[in-house]
Design a protein around this motif. Structure first.
Motif, mmCIF file in Angstrom:
data_model
loop_
_atom_site.group_PDB
_atom_site.id
_atom_site.type_symbol
_atom_site.label_atom_id
_atom_site.label_comp_id
_atom_site.label_asym_id
_atom_site.label_seq_id
_atom_site.Cartn_x
_atom_site.Cartn_y
_atom_site.Cartn_z
ATOM 1 N N THR A 323 7.746 1.212 12.087
ATOM 2 C CA THR A 323 6.620 0.626 11.497
ATOM 3 C C THR A 323 5.470 1.408 11.299
ATOM 4 O O THR A 323 5.245 1.356 9.850
ATOM 5 N N ILE A 324 4.768 1.960 11.874
ATOM 6 C CA ILE A 324 3.527 2.823 11.876
ATOM 7 C C ILE A 324 3.793 3.756 10.598
ATOM 8 O O ILE A 324 3.122 4.097 9.820
ATOM 9 N N THR A 325 4.903 4.566 10.922
ATOM 10 C CA THR A 325 5.369 5.623 9.938
ATOM 11 C C THR A 325 5.500 5.216 8.525
ATOM 12 O O THR A 325 4.869 5.562 7.434
ATOM 13 N N GLN A 326 6.127 3.753 8.306
ATOM 14 C CA GLN A 326 6.303 3.056 7.123
ATOM 15 C C GLN A 326 4.953 2.932 6.582
ATOM 16 O O GLN A 326 4.784 3.197 5.348
ATOM 17 N N VAL A 327 4.068 2.169 7.499
ATOM 18 C CA VAL A 327 2.705 1.707 6.936
ATOM 19 C C VAL A 327 1.780 3.132 6.643
ATOM 20 O O VAL A 327 1.333 3.078 5.498
ATOM 21 N N HIS A 328 1.981 4.161 7.284
ATOM 22 C CA HIS A 328 1.509 5.394 6.697
ATOM 23 C C HIS A 328 2.095 5.848 5.308
ATOM 24 O O HIS A 328 1.342 6.195 4.615
ATOM 25 N N LEU A 329 3.281 5.903 5.294
ATOM 26 C CA LEU A 329 3.936 6.345 4.043
ATOM 27 C C LEU A 329 3.338 5.372 2.846
ATOM 28 O O LEU A 329 3.013 6.048 1.966
ATOM 29 N N TYR A 330 3.393 4.005 3.176
ATOM 30 C CA TYR A 330 2.975 3.130 2.099
ATOM 31 C C TYR A 330 1.641 3.359 1.510
ATOM 32 O O TYR A 330 1.210 3.585 0.448
ATOM 33 N N SER A 331 0.439 3.438 2.573
ATOM 34 C CA SER A 331 -0.882 3.623 2.191
ATOM 35 C C SER A 331 -1.021 5.072 1.508
ATOM 36 O O SER A 331 -1.644 5.334 0.573
ATOM 37 N N VAL A 333 1.283 6.492 -0.218
ATOM 38 C CA VAL A 333 1.775 6.394 -1.790
ATOM 39 C C VAL A 333 0.570 5.502 -2.681
ATOM 40 O O VAL A 333 0.333 6.054 -3.684
ATOM 41 N N PHE A 334 0.190 4.480 -2.052
ATOM 42 C CA PHE A 334 -0.676 3.426 -2.697
ATOM 43 C C PHE A 334 -2.114 4.263 -3.071
ATOM 44 O O PHE A 334 -2.476 4.213 -4.079
ATOM 45 N N SER A 335 -2.525 5.234 -1.906
ATOM 46 C CA SER A 335 -3.814 5.700 -2.139
ATOM 47 C C SER A 335 -3.509 6.692 -3.361
ATOM 48 O O SER A 335 -4.466 7.306 -3.875
ATOM 49 N N TYR A 336 -2.123 7.171 -3.678
ATOM 50 C CA TYR A 336 -2.011 8.076 -4.621
ATOM 51 C C TYR A 336 -2.401 7.595 -6.019
ATOM 52 O O TYR A 336 -2.862 8.271 -6.949
ATOM 53 N N PHE A 337 -2.101 6.115 -6.250
ATOM 54 C CA PHE A 337 -2.287 5.643 -7.396
ATOM 55 C C PHE A 337 -3.920 5.334 -7.708
ATOM 56 O O PHE A 337 -4.409 4.591 -6.737
#
Ligand SMILES: NC(=O)C1=CN([C@@H]2O[C@H](COP(=O)(O)OP(=O)(O)OC[C@H]3O[C@@H](n4cnc5c(N)ncnc54)[C@H](OP(=O)(O)O)[C@@H]3O)[C@@H](O)[C@H]2O)C=CC1
Ligand SMILES: [Cu+2]
Length: 337
Positions: A323-331, A333-337
Motif C-alpha cells: 500500500t505504501i509503495t502504491q501511495v508513494h507512486l501515486y503521489s 505521479v500526481f505531483s508530476y502534473f
C-alpha cells in the motif's frame, strides 16, 4: 497342586512342565479369548457350556462339555458368564463345593446392583472360594496382544490361598496381579472399567476453568477496554490472547504438580504424618502426572502460537508495504502534473 511360577518367567512355560487344568464356564467372547490365551501359556482348558456340541470357534485343543462335567475337571473355574445368568449355578452347588470360582464380570452402570457381582456369586454358591479377577482386561486385548498399557489385573477374595493361586495364573499369562484385599473390594474393582480416565477428570476441568477465566480476563483488558478508541483487533482474539492464556495455564498447572507442600503443611498442622490425608488432597496427589502432562500440552501450544504470530506480522508488513509503495507512486505521479 500348588504352582510357584514367578514374574520372571511369564509366557515361557516349558511344555514339558505339566500345567494344571483350568475350567472355563461359558463359551462367549471373553471365555474363548481367555481360553486361547491360557492354552498358549501351557494350560489345559476345559470349557463348560449349555450346548457343548454346538460350540464352534473354540480353540481346537480345548475340551468342551456340560457345565457339571466340566466343573469336575478342575478346582479353578473361571466364570465367563454375565451376572444375570448366574442363577443356574445354584444347581451345581454340590459339584462346586471347595472350588475356586473366578468372577470376571462387569456391569453396565456404576453400582448397578446393591452388592458386587463377586459377592453375589459367593452368596449364590456357598462353600466355594470366590476370587474377583480379569474384569479390567478386554477380550479384544487378550486376543490382539495389545496389553501393554493394561497389564494390571486387580484381584480380591476372602481366601488367601485361593487368591494366591489365581495370582499365579495371572502371572503365568504375562499379566501383573494387584491384590486389592478381601471380597469387599470387588465393588470398587467392578466400577473401575466404567470410569473413563478417572485420574484425568479433575486436571481436565481445572485447566478448562483456568483457560476460560484468563481468556475473558485478557479479552476485557485488551479488546473491550481499548475498543472505544483503537483500530481492528480481531487478530488478538484467536491468536494473541490464547497465546497469553496458554503459558499462564501451563505455569499454574505445573505449580499444582507439587501438592507435597500442602501435604507437609497439613502434617505439621495435624502434628502427625500417620493420619490419612483428606480425600481432596489424596486425589490431588494421585493426579499429579496428569496435571503435569496437561501443563506440557499448554506449553507446547504456546510454542506453536509463538511461532505463528511472526508469520502474521510478516503478512501484515508485506501488505502495508505494498500500500505504501502504491501511495508513494501515486503521489509521485500526481505531483508530476
Ligand atoms: N468381552 C469382554 O471383553 C469382557 C467380558 N467380561 C465379562 O465376561 C463375562 C462374559 O462376557 P462375554 O464373553 O463378552 O459375553 P458373551 O455373551 O459373549 O458370553 C456369555 C456366555 O455365557 C454363557 N451363558 C450361560 N448361561 C447363559 C444364559 N442363560 N444366557 C446367555 N448366556 C449364557 C454362554 O455360553 P454357553 O453358550 O457356552 O453356555 C455365553 O456364551 C461377562 O460377565 C463380562 O462382564 C469381562 C471383561 C472383558
Ligand atoms: Cu512464553
Amino acid at each position: 497342586m500348588e504352582k510357584t511360577s514367578t514374574d520372571a518367567s511369564p509366557l515361557t512355560m516349558h511344555s514339558s512342565e505339566k500345567q494344571e487344568t483350568v475350567c472355563i464356564f461359558g463359551t462367549g467372547d471373553f471365555g474363548r479369548s481367555l481360553g486361547l490365551k491360557m492354552l498358549q501359556c501351557g494350560y489345559s482348558i476345559v470349557f463348560g457350556s449349555r450346548t457343548p456340541g454346538m460350540s464352534s470357534l473354540l480353540p481346537s485343543d480345548a475340551e468342551v462339555m456340560s457345565y457339571s462335567d466340566a466343573a469336575q475337571k478342575s478346582d479353578i473355574i473361571i466364570i465367563t458368564i454375565h451376572r444375570e445368568h448366574y442363577d443356574f449355578l445354584t444347581e451345581l452347588t454340590e459339584v462346586l463345593k471347595g472350588k475356586i470360582l473366578v468372577d470376571v464380570s462387569n456391569n453396565l452402570k456404576i453400582n448397578q446392583y446393591p452388592e458386587s457381582n463377586a459377592e453375589y456369586l459367593a452368596q449364590l454358591v456357598p462353600g466355594t472360594h470366590v476370587v474377583k479377577a480379569f474384569n479390567t482386561i478386554s477380550a479384544w486385548a487378550l486376543q490382539s496382544g495389545a496389553l501393554d498399557a493394561s497389564r494390571q489385573v486387580f484381584i480380591c477374595g476372602n481366601d488367601s490361598k485361593a487368591k494366591q493361586r489365581v495370582m499365579d495364573v495371572v502371572r503365568s499369562l504375562g499379566l501383573t496381579p494387584l491384590d486389592k484385599g478381601s471380597l469387599m473390594a470387588a465393588n470398587e474393582i467392578e466400577n473401575y472399567p466404567l470410569q473413563l480416565f478417572p485420574m484425568w477428570r479433575f486436571p481436565f476441568y481445572l485447566s478448562a476453568v483456568l483457560c476460560v477465566f484468563f481468556f475473558f480476563y485478557c479479552v476485557i483488558r485488551e479488546v473491550i477496554y481499548p475498543y472505544v478508541y483503537e483500530r481492528d483487533r480481531t487478530f488478538r482474539l484467536p491468536i494473541s490472547i490464547p497465546n497469553r492464556v496458554f503459558p499462564i495455564a501451563a505455569l499454574t498447572l505445573l505449580a499444582l504438580v507439587y501438592p507435597g507442600v500442602v501435604a507437609a503443611i497439613l502434617q505439621l498442622y495435624q502434628g502427625t504424618k500417620y493420619r490419612r490425608f483428606p480425600d481432596w488432597l489424596d486425589h490431588w496427589m494421585l493426579c499429579r502426572k496428569q496435571l503435569g502432562l496437561i501443563a506440557l500440552g499448554f506449553a507446547f501450544l504456546h510454542v506453536l502460537y509463538t511461532l505463528v504470530i511472526p508469520i502474521r506480522y510478516y503478512v501484515r508488513w508485506t501488505s502495508n508495504n505494498r500500500t505504501i509503495t502504491q501511495v508513494h507512486l501515486y503521489s509521485l505521479v500526481f505531483s508530476y502534473f
